[in-house]
Write an enzyme that holds these catalytic residues in place. Structure first.
Site, PDB file in Angstrom:
ATOM      1  N   HIS A  73       0.853  -1.197   0.000  1.00 37.28           N
ATOM      2  CA  HIS A  73       0.000   0.000   0.000  1.00 37.28           C
ATOM      3  C   HIS A  73       0.885   1.241   0.000  1.00 37.28           C
ATOM      4  CE1 HIS A  73      -2.730   3.082   1.587  1.00 37.28           C
ATOM      5  NE2 HIS A  73      -3.732   2.289   1.238  1.00 37.28           N
ATOM      6  N   CYS A 120      -3.672   2.717  -4.418  1.00 39.40           N
ATOM      7  CA  CYS A 120      -4.595   3.532  -3.623  1.00 39.40           C
ATOM      8  C   CYS A 120      -4.621   4.920  -4.250  1.00 39.40           C
ATOM      9  CB  CYS A 120      -4.142   3.588  -2.168  1.00 39.40           C
ATOM     10  SG  CYS A 120      -5.177   4.666  -1.169  1.00 39.40           S
ATOM     11  N   HIS A 135      -7.733   0.593  -4.182  1.00 39.99           N
ATOM     12  CA  HIS A 135      -8.466   1.437  -3.232  1.00 39.99           C
ATOM     13  C   HIS A 135      -8.926   2.662  -4.007  1.00 39.99           C
ATOM     14  CE1 HIS A 135      -6.414   0.101   0.805  1.00 39.99           C
ATOM     15  NE2 HIS A 135      -7.092  -0.861   0.220  1.00 39.99           N
ATOM     16  N   ASP A 182     -12.566   3.332  -0.759  1.00 41.32           N
ATOM     17  CA  ASP A 182     -11.659   3.590   0.355  1.00 41.32           C
ATOM     18  C   ASP A 182     -12.093   4.896   0.989  1.00 41.32           C
ATOM     19  OD1 ASP A 182      -9.504   3.325   2.027  1.00 41.32           O
ATOM     20  OD2 ASP A 182      -8.114   4.305   0.663  1.00 41.32           O
ATOM     21  N   HIS A 183     -12.567   4.816   2.166  1.00 42.13           N
ATOM     22  CA  HIS A 183     -13.053   5.991   2.889  1.00 42.13           C
ATOM     23  C   HIS A 183     -14.315   6.547   2.225  1.00 42.13           C
ATOM     24  CE1 HIS A 183      -8.729   6.939   4.461  1.00 42.13           C
ATOM     25  NE2 HIS A 183      -9.083   5.678   4.615  1.00 42.13           N
ATOM     26  N   TYR A 216     -14.427   5.422   7.675  1.00 41.68           N
ATOM     27  CA  TYR A 216     -15.126   4.189   7.302  1.00 41.68           C
ATOM     28  C   TYR A 216     -16.599   4.158   7.704  1.00 41.68           C
ATOM     29  CZ  TYR A 216     -10.671   2.410   5.834  1.00 41.68           C
ATOM     30  OH  TYR A 216      -9.489   2.231   5.152  1.00 41.68           O
TER      31      TYR A 216
HETATM   32  C1  DNO Z   1      -6.539   3.726   5.521  1.00 35.76           C
HETATM   33  C2  DNO Z   1      -5.981   2.540   4.877  1.00 35.76           C
HETATM   34  C3  DNO Z   1      -4.646   2.129   5.452  1.00 35.76           C
HETATM   35  C4  DNO Z   1      -4.256   0.806   4.866  1.00 35.76           C
HETATM   36  C5  DNO Z   1      -2.919   0.309   5.276  1.00 35.76           C
HETATM   37  C6  DNO Z   1      -2.547  -0.883   4.450  1.00 35.76           C
HETATM   38  O1  DNO Z   1      -7.688   3.883   5.539  1.00 35.76           O
HETATM   39  O2  DNO Z   1      -5.937   2.701   3.513  1.00 35.76           O
HETATM   40  O3  DNO Z   1      -4.765   2.000   6.834  1.00 35.76           O
HETATM   41  O4  DNO Z   1      -5.149  -0.155   5.289  1.00 35.76           O
HETATM   42  O5  DNO Z   1      -1.963   1.258   5.150  1.00 35.76           O
HETATM   43  O6  DNO Z   1      -1.474  -1.511   5.018  1.00 35.76           O
END
Ligand code: DNO
Length: 398
Positions: A236, A274, A301, A354-355, A371
């Site tokens: 990530h 991401c 993501h 993601d979020h 989240y």
């Molecule tokens: C945040 C996430 C990160 C992710 C880690 C992966 O919302 O994208 O916490 O889970 O960095 O290792």
């Protein structure tokens, strides 16, 4: 593209039934209760998997691990790491035995994602996550009092940081510390200021080159096992994608990603693309990265950010912001077609919203920062729409 949803486990107020209502079919989960460095046992993995799949009518499977954390000594490159490597390999074998094939992890020293504001108000009453350059500088220079920190901030940011700090109450400072610490996944390893200073001190000799060398060593230790058991590792990116608190960052740009893929040429050494993390760095063209690295992307993501000239950024609606999300989804769909035509069995790329903003009834609910249910449901719905529209118009498999 497999529609997935990050579920935080049995304590998540968003329950598996709710996940089914969002339309997601894949669960992204981790054994957050296991400390970094310890083995994920067969029993613990099977128990979690059984929980996720207990009600077959929900149609859910545990498709991605996020994250199998890398213990800090591995990032520091400290001492005899072989026992930690062996534990990591054992966890990978145990996950593979349970049929889980995608493992996300990061290589950010000390802090996982970092924001200064967890509830930045938006018009209409929604809330967003935001990174404010002034508050971050105030934390670094005046609260943490890190030696040499001034040099890492632009003079005008520093001046505003000083003004913020001088006007701040104890409650403001506590809130800032809590926001910066909130990114650490699970309930562990929250630092107070002295704790943070001492872990930072352990990294004082770790340059970016050293950190990259430590990543190479980690990959050399675990990738052959991942390959052997059919697991795809997906690193990530740094969030935010810039050095923080004097710590090096090596997963922030196109150049960084290319270098990581070269550290170990196995396809098992892959990426979590991401869009929100990478999108917060000026100069990063995330659509181009999605195209260039498509063959090594194992997990996506999807979220968006708006950047400000002073280095601040805010999490935006999924289709509003600086990242060309349509372009990224197009690149992923074309890659899936390529994989399918190449006869690969697991050709579908898992993605998750993601979020999301806290919207409507999300506000006030005890969910993890970033989240909430409705905000992510909106993000997933928007991305699903983009996916189906592109797939239909280009004749690509979904
Ligand atoms: C945040 C996430 C990160 C992710 C880690 C992966 O919302 O994208 O916490 O889970 O960095 O290792």
């Amino acid at each position: 593209m497999e529609q997935t949803w990050r579920w935080w486990g049995p304590n998540d107020v968003i329950r598996l039934e709710h996940v089914t209502q969002t339309g997601a079919t894949g669960i992204v989960n981790a054994l957050h209760e296991v400390p970094a460095g310890a083995v994920w046992t067969r029993e613990a993995i099977e128990a979690r998997k059984a929980l996720i799949e207990a009600d077959a009518s929900l149609g859910l499977r545990w498709s991605v691990v996020e994250s199998l954390p890398v213990a800090e000594p591995i990032k520091i490159g400290d001492g005899d790491l072989e026992p930690l490597f062996e534990n990591y390999r054992t966890s990978l074998r145990n996950l593979a035995a349970a049929g889980i094939r995608t493992v996300c992890y990061n290589f950010m020293p000390v802090l996982d994602w970092t924001r200064t504001e967890l509830r930045h108000p938006l018009p209409g009453g929604a809330n967003a996550l935001r990174f404010n350059a002034d508050e971050y500088a105030a934390f670094d220079v005046f609260m943490l009092e890190r030696a040499g920190a001034e040099a890492d901030h632009a003079p005008e940011v520093l001046a505003r940081a000083r003004a913020w700090f001088e006007a701040s109450s104890e409650a403001d400072r506590d809130r800032l510390l809590a926001s910066i610490m909130a990114g650490l996944p699970g309930a562990f390893d929250r630092y107070d200021l002295p704790g943070l200073r001492s872990i930072l001190a352990r990294f004082k000799d770790v340059s970016a080159d050293k950190l990259r060398e430590n990543l190479r060593r980690f990959l050399a230790a675990v990738i052959p096992t991942a390959e052997e058991v059919g697991i795809r590792m997906a690193i990530h990116p740094d969030d935010p994608p810039r050095p923080l608190l004097g710590l090096p960052r090596i997963v922030s740009s196109e150049e960084h990603l290319a270098a990581i893929l070269e550290l170990n040429p196995s396809r098992a050494n892959g990426l979590t693309l991401c869009t929100g993390s990478l999108g917060a760095r000026p100069g990063n063209d995330v659509e181009r990265m999605a195209e260039r690295f498509a063959h090594r992307i194992h997990f996506l993501h999807l979220r968006n950010v708006i950047k400000y000239p002073d280095g601040s950024f805010m999490e935006a609606d999924h289709l509003d912001g600086d990242v060309d999300m349509v372009g990224v989804v197009r690149a992923a769909l074309r890659e899936q077609k390529r994989r399918r035509e190449a006869g690969m069995e697991d050709w579908r790329i898992p993605f998750r919203p993601d979020h999301g903003h806290e919207l409507l009834d999300d506000v006030g609910k005890p969910t993890h920062p970033g989240y909430p249910a409705i905000g992510r449901l909106r993000g997933l719905a928007e991305m699903r729409g983009v996916m189906i529209a592109i797939a239909q118009s280009e004749g690509l498999p979904i």
